[in-house]
Design a protein around this motif. Structure first.
Motif, PDB file in Angstrom:
ATOM      1  N   ILE A   1      40.896  39.414  83.856  1.00 35.25           N
ATOM      2  CA  ILE A   1      41.574  39.534  82.569  1.00 35.25           C
ATOM      3  C   ILE A   1      42.531  38.361  82.413  1.00 35.25           C
ATOM      4  O   ILE A   1      43.345  38.087  83.311  1.00 35.25           O
ATOM      5  CB  ILE A   1      42.345  40.870  82.477  1.00 35.25           C
ATOM      6  N   ASN A   2      42.442  37.674  81.286  1.00 35.11           N
ATOM      7  CA  ASN A   2      43.305  36.527  81.022  1.00 35.11           C
ATOM      8  C   ASN A   2      44.636  36.998  80.452  1.00 35.11           C
ATOM      9  O   ASN A   2      44.681  37.703  79.443  1.00 35.11           O
ATOM     10  CB  ASN A   2      42.625  35.577  80.036  1.00 35.11           C
ATOM     11  N   LEU A   3      45.712  36.600  81.098  1.00 32.40           N
ATOM     12  CA  LEU A   3      47.057  36.892  80.597  1.00 32.40           C
ATOM     13  C   LEU A   3      47.440  35.757  79.649  1.00 32.40           C
ATOM     14  O   LEU A   3      47.905  34.697  80.068  1.00 32.40           O
ATOM     15  CB  LEU A   3      48.039  36.991  81.764  1.00 32.40           C
ATOM     16  N   SER A   4      47.211  35.953  78.355  1.00 34.02           N
ATOM     17  CA  SER A   4      47.406  34.878  77.390  1.00 34.02           C
ATOM     18  C   SER A   4      48.847  34.754  76.922  1.00 34.02           C
ATOM     19  O   SER A   4      49.222  33.749  76.311  1.00 34.02           O
ATOM     20  CB  SER A   4      46.483  35.073  76.184  1.00 34.02           C
ATOM     21  N   LYS A   5      49.667  35.772  77.195  1.00 29.45           N
ATOM     22  CA  LYS A   5      51.071  35.725  76.778  1.00 29.45           C
ATOM     23  C   LYS A   5      51.878  36.656  77.662  1.00 29.45           C
ATOM     24  O   LYS A   5      51.472  37.782  77.937  1.00 29.45           O
ATOM     25  CB  LYS A   5      51.194  36.184  75.315  1.00 29.45           C
ATOM     26  N   ILE A   6      53.032  36.180  78.134  1.00 27.92           N
ATOM     27  CA  ILE A   6      54.004  37.054  78.787  1.00 27.92           C
ATOM     28  C   ILE A   6      55.383  36.671  78.262  1.00 27.92           C
ATOM     29  O   ILE A   6      55.747  35.495  78.253  1.00 27.92           O
ATOM     30  CB  ILE A   6      53.934  36.977  80.328  1.00 27.92           C
ATOM     31  N   GLN A   7      56.110  37.660  77.778  1.00 31.72           N
ATOM     32  CA  GLN A   7      57.422  37.446  77.175  1.00 31.72           C
ATOM     33  C   GLN A   7      58.388  38.482  77.726  1.00 31.72           C
ATOM     34  O   GLN A   7      58.127  39.678  77.634  1.00 31.72           O
ATOM     35  CB  GLN A   7      57.337  37.576  75.650  1.00 31.72           C
ATOM     36  N   SER A   8      59.477  38.033  78.321  1.00 31.58           N
ATOM     37  CA  SER A   8      60.471  38.970  78.838  1.00 31.58           C
ATOM     38  C   SER A   8      61.516  39.271  77.781  1.00 31.58           C
ATOM     39  O   SER A   8      61.897  38.389  76.993  1.00 31.58           O
ATOM     40  CB  SER A   8      61.137  38.413  80.092  1.00 31.58           C
ATOM     41  N   LEU A   9      61.989  40.515  77.757  1.00 34.77           N
ATOM     42  CA  LEU A   9      63.012  40.976  76.821  1.00 34.77           C
ATOM     43  C   LEU A   9      64.022  41.821  77.579  1.00 34.77           C
ATOM     44  O   LEU A   9      63.633  42.708  78.349  1.00 34.77           O
ATOM     45  CB  LEU A   9      62.383  41.827  75.711  1.00 34.77           C
ATOM     46  N   PRO A  10      65.319  41.581  77.396  1.00 37.52           N
ATOM     47  CA  PRO A  10      66.320  42.403  78.090  1.00 37.52           C
ATOM     48  C   PRO A  10      66.194  43.878  77.711  1.00 37.52           C
ATOM     49  O   PRO A  10      65.916  44.208  76.547  1.00 37.52           O
ATOM     50  CB  PRO A  10      67.655  41.825  77.607  1.00 37.52           C
ATOM     51  N   ILE A  11      66.405  44.760  78.689  1.00 39.54           N
ATOM     52  CA  ILE A  11      66.450  46.196  78.414  1.00 39.54           C
ATOM     53  C   ILE A  11      67.862  46.531  77.946  1.00 39.54           C
ATOM     54  O   ILE A  11      68.825  46.341  78.691  1.00 39.54           O
ATOM     55  CB  ILE A  11      66.090  47.020  79.660  1.00 39.54           C
ATOM     56  N   PRO A  12      68.032  46.994  76.717  1.00 42.59           N
ATOM     57  CA  PRO A  12      69.381  47.269  76.196  1.00 42.59           C
ATOM     58  C   PRO A  12      70.145  48.250  77.085  1.00 42.59           C
ATOM     59  O   PRO A  12      69.625  49.299  77.468  1.00 42.59           O
ATOM     60  CB  PRO A  12      69.109  47.879  74.819  1.00 42.59           C
ATOM     61  N   GLY A  13      71.382  47.873  77.432  1.00 47.33           N
ATOM     62  CA  GLY A  13      72.239  48.763  78.204  1.00 47.33           C
ATOM     63  C   GLY A  13      72.069  48.676  79.708  1.00 47.33           C
ATOM     64  O   GLY A  13      72.831  49.297  80.455  1.00 47.33           O
ATOM     65  N   ILE A  14      71.075  47.907  80.169  1.00 44.14           N
ATOM     66  CA  ILE A  14      70.853  47.754  81.611  1.00 44.14           C
ATOM     67  C   ILE A  14      70.876  46.261  81.916  1.00 44.14           C
ATOM     68  O   ILE A  14      69.935  45.535  81.600  1.00 44.14           O
ATOM     69  CB  ILE A  14      69.513  48.370  82.063  1.00 44.14           C
ATOM     70  N   ASN A  15      71.953  45.810  82.527  1.00 40.89           N
ATOM     71  CA  ASN A  15      72.113  44.383  82.767  1.00 40.89           C
ATOM     72  C   ASN A  15      71.067  43.847  83.731  1.00 40.89           C
ATOM     73  O   ASN A  15      70.786  44.439  84.780  1.00 40.89           O
ATOM     74  CB  ASN A  15      73.509  44.101  83.337  1.00 40.89           C
ATOM     75  N   TRP A  16      70.478  42.726  83.338  1.00 40.73           N
ATOM     76  CA  TRP A  16      69.572  41.928  84.170  1.00 40.73           C
ATOM     77  C   TRP A  16      68.270  42.652  84.530  1.00 40.73           C
ATOM     78  O   TRP A  16      67.631  42.334  85.511  1.00 40.73           O
ATOM     79  CB  TRP A  16      70.286  41.452  85.442  1.00 40.73           C
ATOM     80  N   GLU A  17      67.893  43.603  83.699  1.00 46.32           N
ATOM     81  CA  GLU A  17      66.561  44.190  83.831  1.00 46.32           C
ATOM     82  C   GLU A  17      65.811  43.947  82.532  1.00 46.32           C
ATOM     83  O   GLU A  17      66.417  43.894  81.448  1.00 46.32           O
ATOM     84  CB  GLU A  17      66.632  45.685  84.157  1.00 46.32           C
ATOM     85  N   TYR A  18      64.489  43.846  82.638  1.00 43.87           N
ATOM     86  CA  TYR A  18      63.712  43.339  81.512  1.00 43.87           C
ATOM     87  C   TYR A  18      62.438  44.156  81.257  1.00 43.87           C
ATOM     88  O   TYR A  18      61.834  44.688  82.192  1.00 43.87           O
ATOM     89  CB  TYR A  18      63.307  41.873  81.766  1.00 43.87           C
ATOM     90  N   PHE A  19      62.080  44.201  79.981  1.00 44.15           N
ATOM     91  CA  PHE A  19      60.729  44.579  79.590  1.00 44.15           C
ATOM     92  C   PHE A  19      59.871  43.318  79.626  1.00 44.15           C
ATOM     93  O   PHE A  19      60.361  42.207  79.400  1.00 44.15           O
ATOM     94  CB  PHE A  19      60.695  45.137  78.164  1.00 44.15           C
ATOM     95  N   PHE A  20      58.589  43.506  79.870  1.00 44.99           N
ATOM     96  CA  PHE A  20      57.641  42.401  79.790  1.00 44.99           C
ATOM     97  C   PHE A  20      56.587  42.741  78.746  1.00 44.99           C
ATOM     98  O   PHE A  20      55.895  43.762  78.863  1.00 44.99           O
ATOM     99  CB  PHE A  20      56.987  42.145  81.151  1.00 44.99           C
TER     100      PHE A  20
END
Length: 279
Positions: A221-240
């Motif tokens: 499976i080709n990973l054509s895009k990965i974008q990290s987003l901060p999880i609101p209220g939790i410092n330094w953890e991210y959604f992908f």
């Protein structure tokens, strides 16, 4: 048959409008939204529309980060995508020449894409506005002579302006990617999809993200895009947020089962066919 009602961000003639016509055909009713948050609200209201279209990234400017966050909380589904080549034209009231212009108005991004063209016209002042199509509409509504606008092809037709110079952008292969959005209950299942968008988080254990990425690779499976987003209220953890491309839906279903225990808060935003490029 009633026209499909499609929400766009911006006014009639903007690039969202051009992309909507390219995807749905020109026989649609366009419903403008002043910003992306309002666009999401309008799409969720079935009394207002049948669906909508939202820009998500540009090949020059990159990701529109706020839109990834809006999608997570929207409850909407990505039904499809389309890539629009961005063509910028210089237009003004009919009968004028470039040499007659004292000012040219447009969105800051459009101006930046066309600065090289205006080096040959140092007497023209470039004025930033909120939107390309609004700049064109203002010229017609105010009957401004001596003022031009940078915009796509459609505003010239809608507002009866004359194109003085075509495709004045410096980078000719600039593209914007748009998501086609629907309410979940209105989506017709597509059994032959070749692309998917989803988001997830992972634990802080070493290797948790790399394990998931390795699962995609092993499933071809080709990973054509990965974008990290901060999880609101939790410092330094991210959604992908990831976009995946594959040949068969079974590849996607198998890998989702495999990563389900490692990925946290995983949500599939949509499964759809890979979009075409409109030139």
């Amino acid at each position: 048959m009633d026209k499909r009602r499609i929400v766009i961000q911006g006014v009639e003639g903007c690039f969202h409008h051009i992309a909507a016509n390219a995807y749905y055909g020109e026989d649609v009713e366009i419903i403008p939204a002043e910003n992306f948050a309002k666009l999401i609200d309008l799409i969720n209201d079935e009394a207002v529309c049948d669906g909508g279209i939202m820009a998500i990234e540009n090949s020059i400017a990159g990701s529109i980060l706020q839109n990834y966050g809006l999608l997570q909380d929207s409850g909407l589904v990505i039904e499809g995508e389309i890539y629009l080549r961005i063509k910028q034209n210089l237009m003004a009231l009919p009968g004028q020449k470039i040499e007659d212009l004292k000012e040219v108005h447009s969105h800051p991004m459009a101006i930046n894409q066309c600065r090289a063209f205006f080096r040959d016209y140092p007497n023209i002042r470039l004025v930033e506005t909120e939107d390309t199509a609004i700049s064109a509409r203002n010229i017609r509504e105010n009957e401004w002579k001596g003022i031009g606008a940078i915009a796509g092809d459609l505003p010239a037709d809608l507002y009866d302006l004359e194109i003085l110079a075509e495709q004045i952008e410096s980078i000719k292969n600039n593209q914007t990617r748009f998501f086609i959005l629907k309410r979940k209950k209105d989506v017709v299942p597509n059994g032959g999809f070749t692309k998917a968008s989803l988001y997830f988080s992972t634990s802080h254990e070493p290797g948790s993200l790399s394990y998931i990425l390795d699962c995609f690779s092993k499933a071809n499976i080709n990973l054509s895009k990965i974008q990290s987003l901060p999880i609101p209220g939790i410092n330094w953890e991210y959604f992908f947020h990831v976009d995946l491309e594959f040949e068969f839906p079974s590849q996607f279903k198998t890998v989702m089962n495999k990563i389900s225990e490692t990925a946290k808060e995983m949500t599939i935003l949509g499964t759809y066919n890979q979009g075409i490029v409109i030139r």
